[in-house]
Design an enzyme around this catalytic site. Structure first.
Site, short mmCIF file in Angstrom:
data_model
loop_
_atom_site.label_atom_id
_atom_site.label_comp_id
_atom_site.label_asym_id
_atom_site.label_seq_id
_atom_site.Cartn_x
_atom_site.Cartn_y
_atom_site.Cartn_z
N ARG C 615 0.84 -1.20 0.00
CA ARG C 615 0.00 0.00 0.00
C ARG C 615 0.88 1.25 0.00
NH1 ARG C 615 -4.27 -0.40 4.27
NH2 ARG C 615 -5.59 -1.04 2.52
N ASN C 618 1.13 7.56 0.85
CA ASN C 618 0.90 8.87 0.27
C ASN C 618 1.56 8.88 -1.11
OD1 ASN C 618 1.18 11.55 -0.63
ND2 ASN C 618 1.20 12.36 1.46
N GLN C 625 10.00 9.93 -3.40
CA GLN C 625 11.06 9.02 -2.99
C GLN C 625 11.61 8.25 -4.18
OE1 GLN C 625 12.27 7.94 0.50
NE2 GLN C 625 12.02 10.11 0.16
N GLY C 691 11.34 3.75 -0.43
CA GLY C 691 12.36 4.80 -0.53
C GLY C 691 13.66 4.35 -1.16
N GLU C 692 13.89 3.06 -1.19
CA GLU C 692 15.15 2.58 -1.77
C GLU C 692 14.93 1.78 -3.05
OE1 GLU C 692 17.81 2.54 2.29
OE2 GLU C 692 17.08 0.61 1.59
#
Lengths: 215, 316, 732
Positions: C615, C618, C625, C691-692
């Site tokens: 999920r 945002n 990101q 983020g990665e």
């Protein structure tokens, strides 16, 4: 070393290479030279009075002549919105507007700006009363960590003004025609503002929206 | 940064005289290179003479159809000047290829010519560097030398001159005007301004102590098509690996100067005679005495290929 | 709360607030310069002085003597502290090298002294007066040269093997055996490491740029030899980290030592030219990849070996991790070997392991596809696996790599790619398309939070979680707003303070899912408290529109707190779902690159990432990101390299002019697509890290696009023109 014996090595280079790899004790200062064994005496600081108009307010300071405009803003006027990223003109985080032009405030002395009109990020807008460029950065998520953001925004405001004034850029195809705020122009002109979080694509969208062009 | 005293210059001649008689004095104009180096104590002036107030910030036509560019004209303003854009496009293009918008707003014409090398060993006071500390050695030789000079360098120093603007000025046959400590003026061709390193890489120009550049004069417009191609690893805000500035006339004759390859803007007039024979011949003439390192031998190929592209572009 | 069974329907699934592309709640602060970073808390302390660091001038050896007398006598100087004056210092659990060196020197620019003065200018000037004499000893600085001496690391899981790799590879009809290298990389976050230290008796407060508050509180205490409870860390805004601020660094320790010696609070930031050798970096790797396949494209053998180096006591770059999981193949091997090097400390940088590993693996896959004459997307699809290939009893919790690849291909116009390299020209430019898979594991971390409800109905969340640009403030607020049924503007989020409950912290892309799961635990507890307080059955209560409701009864939340603030604190802990199910995130990167046929300059024209990462809490901040990671990966592909001087033992290009990272002009418009996915194995949030993911594979997609454009394969990153110019086809 990868190539321990290279006939092309010069005498001086050998000196360095052997100094670097010798097991015997070597005193670094003889290699580094600049570091003598006795330090020269330090010089006494010199202070100077300086008057600036910052974000519409007259400000008077007495500063060490070594104080950069950046440190004058951050450390003496508590305007910490302007950021110190590299202190060497290599990142753009310290960008402010001086007499209407964007500059790196880290590479100029406060004392060189007697009487100057300085606009920092705090002078563009406030939470609740954002400058259109600030609002566009929020809308387009034109930031992540936020540290380069004040510099990006000050730069972006100046970039649109520079385009308006007809100043060409590296990517302006025709030097005789007025430049347009195309994405390619915006990217080139914003290249002095590094964003390591990599928000570039969003930043260009934000500036394009303010400029009325399409990214 | 060591402490220094500070004053505003009142006239070029006074500034020159004061600088010559004050040990450790330096002029400051844009400051974008000097302050950078002062923070690392690679430069440590005891006294700064701020020349920004001198009325040297205009661009005026000369009687013989050229332009006199005040020493304090900012890079942005010079690049944007309508006459420069029309008649000396090479200069506009070179300026706009350099640095960033912020730096160009501050950096001056004279300061750009006098900027110092970007060799990383020069920038690290712990490392040997004959330019920073004469006699300490050259760490770039046998070290990291990818960005360094392939021609005009010496066993003492392989640093490049980092300017783009100076490459264009060299191709445009600019003349430097100065005022000396005794108040006298002198003119010298830009070709003579920068010295090759030889055994004294710390002496970078022929300017005497206190001598202040007041203007750069361009002769009447050279005509032809102007192309400046700067090759770098990232697309902007980076120093050149190689740059090629060329002015090519309709008859195929022209001028070529290089950046990123030598301790000064690099031009070999004799090589320009080879222009009709193409890039390979011109490059061979420009780089005849090249002594590249393992790391930067690619610049020889790169110069030739870039020049080839520049000549094609100039021919349209 | 313990999460030990797959998530079922819960209040987050309402998605009234969570899952929306909300503007960041801290956005107005960031765009007006009013978000305060560590160095900007000078007004919180009394008369702060300035610290400036002195670094070692050699890479390895000893300080023979150090003379601080001139510095101490310099104007404005309050104190100079060296290792001999600092008293006994420990070493942090998460540090490999000491943060204040001397007499032994472990690496170049290791701190050897701190100078404290009244002003920044005085401190900097006095620091240059510290004189040290050194005895150098030979060091090991060349990874390739040290390769033969590399050993199997004692810790971790360096090797894996399934089936008979050697025999299967030898027998495979189509084989690839290539070696790839990645250089040392710098985090180069825009905010330098910075700290303000203030002592109050034996208690120390640090305003510091740090991603992991609790780890670092512990390491500050351990380094200084003081009780952990005497240390407070405050880090509400962090100007980027990328792993470089996971740990306590010299700025924090030297500020604390300087403040103690000077008897004044001290502000200290690491100078940019000092950061590259003083702090940590992503270590270089040498990676050998062998793939054997049948003619139909079925992988029968896959092997990945990686060599990296670090200081003694350090750890390897785990570049083979993804190869254990990404593609099927009955016979497999991976191995990591670690050499001792005397370069600065190697450590985590954005997606440690996979970022480097995918740079190599995803070129190898492209090369193998070409050998087989199969489209590289089809080759990847053919070797997809829904189970952990090393432990087939473990299914992936979710794995939609194929959908990512197909969606991306459709959107990017992959069918228009000519598989024959160097066949598309646009004037002087050679144009190519490249693809790579994206893969990064999902990690869950224990995380706590406290949620308060006050009499005005305001909800306040407190956790020591950090926001390093990741959007934490906003997704934490969204989570609390969703669970308590209040609008976003009724939620206050307070982060980055060690006086708040211990959280997951920011690292390893675990932050978003883990920290919001911690907020979930605390908010669910607060819901119970609220319901009980107003006499409603907690098991029946719903929360919406600022009210708690059961059947027809509705009570405004403010009423519940009328008699006093309600507070709930909890921690989300995890069972063994991540052992039973392999949790990973997937994606596909697409790149269009243009290469100047004359000069070899490479410019990216289009970039697209399609991600399946659970999920998306945002989509706006998650997209940022991903584009940011793609940008950093583009830098790794095209320009980023810490250059090692193998004689002198240091990173030569140690500033932001020498270490080039992408600028605006390098990055085209970027597109990101998130597949609609929930992962009930990850947490009640059903989210995973993102983020990665974006940096894993992107560099290879660039490399593959450059190959498609030019027909020249470069296996040594970064792909700079000097590595292929002589092989570049001349313009037509």
């Amino acid at each position: 070393m990868e190539h321990p014996i290279d006939p092309s090595l010069t005498r001086r280079e050998l000196l360095i290479a052997s100094a670097a790899s010798a097991a015997a004790a070597v005193v670094a200062p003889s290699l580094a030279g600049a570091r003598g064994t006795t330090a020269p005496p330090s010089r006494a600081p010199v202070n100077a009075k300086i008057r600036l108009r910052v974000n519409g307010q007259p400000r008077e300071l007495e500063l060490d002549t070594r104080t950069t405009l950046l440190d004058a803003l951050r450390e003496h006027l508590q305007l910490t919105g302007t950021k110190k990223g590299c202190d060497h003109g290599q990142c753009g985080a310290c960008t402010v507007l001086v007499d209407g032009r964007r500059i790196n405030s880290c590479l100029t002395l406060a004392v060189m700006h007697e009487g100057a009109v300085v606009t920092t990020i705090e002078g563009l807008g406030r939470p609740g009363a954002l400058h259109p460029m600030q609002a566009a950065f929020v809308k387009h998520d034109g930031y992540q960590c936020g540290y380069c953001t004040p510099g990006q925004i000050c730069s972006a405001v100046a970039v649109l003004d520079e385009i308006e004034r007809g100043i060409p850029s590296h990517v302006t195809a025709d030097l005789s025609a007025p430049p347009r705020p195309t994405p390619e122009e915006l990217r080139e002109r914003m290249s002095g503002n590094i964003c390591r979080c990599g928000a570039y694509s969003n930043i260009v969208d934000a500036i394009a929206e303010v400029s009325g062009s399409e990214a | 940064m060591k402490a220094f005293t500070y004053e505003h210059a009142r006239s070029p001649a006074e500034a020159a005289a004061k600088a010559a008689r004050t040990r450790g004095a330096k002029f400051i104009a844009g400051g974008t290179n000097l302050l950078d180096l002062m923070k690392l104590e690679i430069e440590a002036p005891t006294h700064l003479i701020d020349v920004n107030g001198l009325a040297l910030d205009t661009i005026e036509p000369t009687p013989d159809g050229g332009l006199r560019i005040g020493a304090l004209v900012r890079n942005t303003d010079l690049a944007a000047d309508a006459r420069v854009r029309r008649d000396y496009a090479l200069l506009s293009r070179a300026l706009l290829a350099g640095a960033s918008g912020q730096l160009r707003n501050k950096a001056t014409t004279a300061g750009n010519l006098l900027q110092r090398t970007r060799c990383p060993y020069f920038y690290d006071p712990n490392q040997p560097c004959n330019k920073r500390l004469p006699g300490s050695g050259c760490a770039a030789l046998g070290g990291y030398s990818r960005p360094h000079a392939v021609v005009g360098a010496s066993d003492a120093c392989i640093a490049t001159h980092p300017s783009d603007m100076a490459v264009a000025m060299r191709a445009l046959d600019a003349t430097i005007e100065t005022v000396r400590a005794d108040g006298s003026m002198r003119r010298l061709p830009i070709a003579e301004l920068h010295r090759l390193p030889g055994d004294t890489p710390h002496v970078e120009t022929v300017l005497a102590p206190g001598e202040l550049i007041t203007a750069v004069v361009l002769p009447k417009p050279p005509g032809g098509t102007h192309v400046y191609h700067k090759v770098r690893d990232r697309a902007s805000y980076a120093f050149a690996l190689v740059s090629v500035g060329a002015i090519v006339r309709r008859d195929g004759s022209g001028r070529v100067a290089l950046g990123g390859v030598a301790p000064k803007p690099w031009r070999v007039e004799a090589a320009e005679a080879e222009l009709p024979r193409g890039a390979k011949a011109v490059a061979a003439g420009l780089l005849a005495d090249a002594k590249p390192t393992r790391d930067n031998a690619f610049k020889l190929t790169l110069v030739e290929r870039t020049l080839d592209a520049v000549l094609s572009e100039a021919k349209g | 709360m313990k999460f030990d069974a797959p998530a079922t329907t819960n209040p987050i699934d309402q998605l009234r607030v969570v899952g929306r592309p909300t503007d960041r709640i801290d956005g107005p602060l960031k765009v007006t310069g009013t978000a305060k970073y560590a160095f900007e808390y000078g007004d919180a302390v009394d008369r702060p002085a300035y610290g400036y660091v002195v670094g070692a001038a050699i890479a390895k050896g000893r300080i023979v003597s150090i003379d601080t007398s001139a510095a101490k006598a310099a104007p404005g100087v309050l104190a100079v502290v060296t290792a001999s004056e600092a008293g006994p210092l420990g070493k942090g659990k998460y540090n490999t090298a000491k943060l204040l060196g001397g007499p032994p020197i472990d690496h170049y620019h290791q701190a050897i002294a701190v100078v404290v003065a009244e002003t920044f200018e005085q401190a900097r000037s006095a620091a240059a007066l510290v004189r040290a004499e050194y005895a150098r000893v030979p060091g090991r600085y060349d990874l390739n040269g040290a390769r033969a001496s590399a050993v199997k690391p004692k810790e971790g899981d360096p090797d894996s093997a399934v089936g008979d790799f050697a025999a299967a590879f030898a027998a495979a009809p189509v084989r690839l055996d290539e070696t790839y290298t990645t250089p040392d990389h710098a985090h180069a976050m825009m905010e330098p490491h910075a700290t303000i230290a203030a002592w109050d008796g034996d208690r120390l407060t640090l305003w510091t740029a740090n991603q992991m508050i609790d780890w670092s509180k512990g390491d500050v205490a351990k380094t200084l030899g003081i009780p952990k409870e005497n240390v407070r860390l405050i880090s509400p805004f962090i100007g980027g980290g990328f792993g470089g601020k996971l740990f306590v660094r010299a700025d924090a320790v030297l500020a604390a030592l300087g403040a103690r010696a000077a008897g004044r609070p001290v502000k200290l930031a690491l100078p940019r030219p000092f950061m590259f050798n003083n702090t940590t970096h992503r270590p270089a790797t040498i990676q050998r990849i062998r793939i054997g396949a049948n003619a139909d494209g079925t992988i029968v053998a896959i092997g990945h070996e990686s060599w990296s180096g670090d200081l003694p006591g350090g750890s390897p770059e785990t570049a083979v991790s993804q190869t254990r999981l990404l593609y099927a193949g009955a016979n497999r091997m991976t191995a990591m070997r670690l050499a001792e090097l005397d370069l600065p400390e190697g450590n985590a940088m954005r997606a440690p392991g996979e970022a480097s590993g995918m740079m190599a693996l995803e070129i190898a896959i492209d090369e193998m596809a070409e050998k087989l004459g199969i489209d590289p997307i089809e080759f990847r699809i053919r070797n997809d696996t829904q189970v952990d290939p090393e432990k087939p009893a473990r299914p992936f919790s979710q794995r939609r790599l194929i959908e990512c690849l197909r969606t991306g291909a459709e959107r990017f116009g992959w069918s228009r790619r000519d598989p024959r390299p160097a066949s598309l020209r646009d004037g002087r430019w050679l144009v190519g398309l490249g693809v790579a898979a994206a893969f990064r594991n999902n990690i869950v971390m224990k995380s706590g939070a406290r949620v308060r409800l006050d009499a005005s109905g305001m909800v306040t969340v407190e956790t020591d979680m950090t926001d390093i640009g990741t959007g934490t403030y906003t997704i934490v607020a969204q989570t609390a707003a969703e669970l308590l049924g209040v609008p976003l503007d009724r939620v206050v989020v307070r982060l980055g303070d060690s006086s708040f409950p211990v959280s997951a912290g920011s690292g390893g892309q675990w932050g978003a899912n883990s920290a919001t799961a911690g907020v979930y635990a605390a908010a669910m507890k607060l819901r119970e408290t609220i319901a009980r307080t107003v006499g409603l059955d907690p098991s029946e209560a719903t929360f919406a529109d600022g009210e708690v409701r059961v059947d027809g009864r509705r009570v405004p939340l403010a009423h519940a707190a009328a008699a006093g603030e309600l507070v709930a604190e909890d921690v989300m802990e995890y069972g063994d779902l991540d052992k039973k199910y392999q949790q990973s995130t997937f994606g596909a990167h697409f790149v269009e690159a243009a290469v100047d046929s004359a000069t070899g300059e490479i410019r990216l024209r289009r970039m697209l990432a399609v991600c399946a990462a659970g999920r998306i809490l945002n989509p706006k901040s998650a997209r940022s990101q991903v584009i940011g990671a793609m940008t950093m990966g583009a830098g790794a592909a095209l320009m980023e390299e810490l250059v090692v001087d193998k004689r002198l033992g240091f990173f030569v290009n140690h500033d932001l002019a020498g270490y080039e990272v992408p600028v605006h002009a390098d990055i085209p418009h970027q597109d990101v697509v998130f597949l609609d996915e929930v992962d009930p194995m990850s947490s009640p949030m059903k989210a995973k890290g993102v983020g990665e993911l974006g940096i894993c594979g992107i560099a290879a997609a660039v490399a593959n696009a450059v190959y498609n454009a030019t027909g020249v394969r470069v296996r040594e990153y970064p792909i700079t023109l000097d590595k292929f110019l002589d092989r570049l086809p001349r313009s037509a």
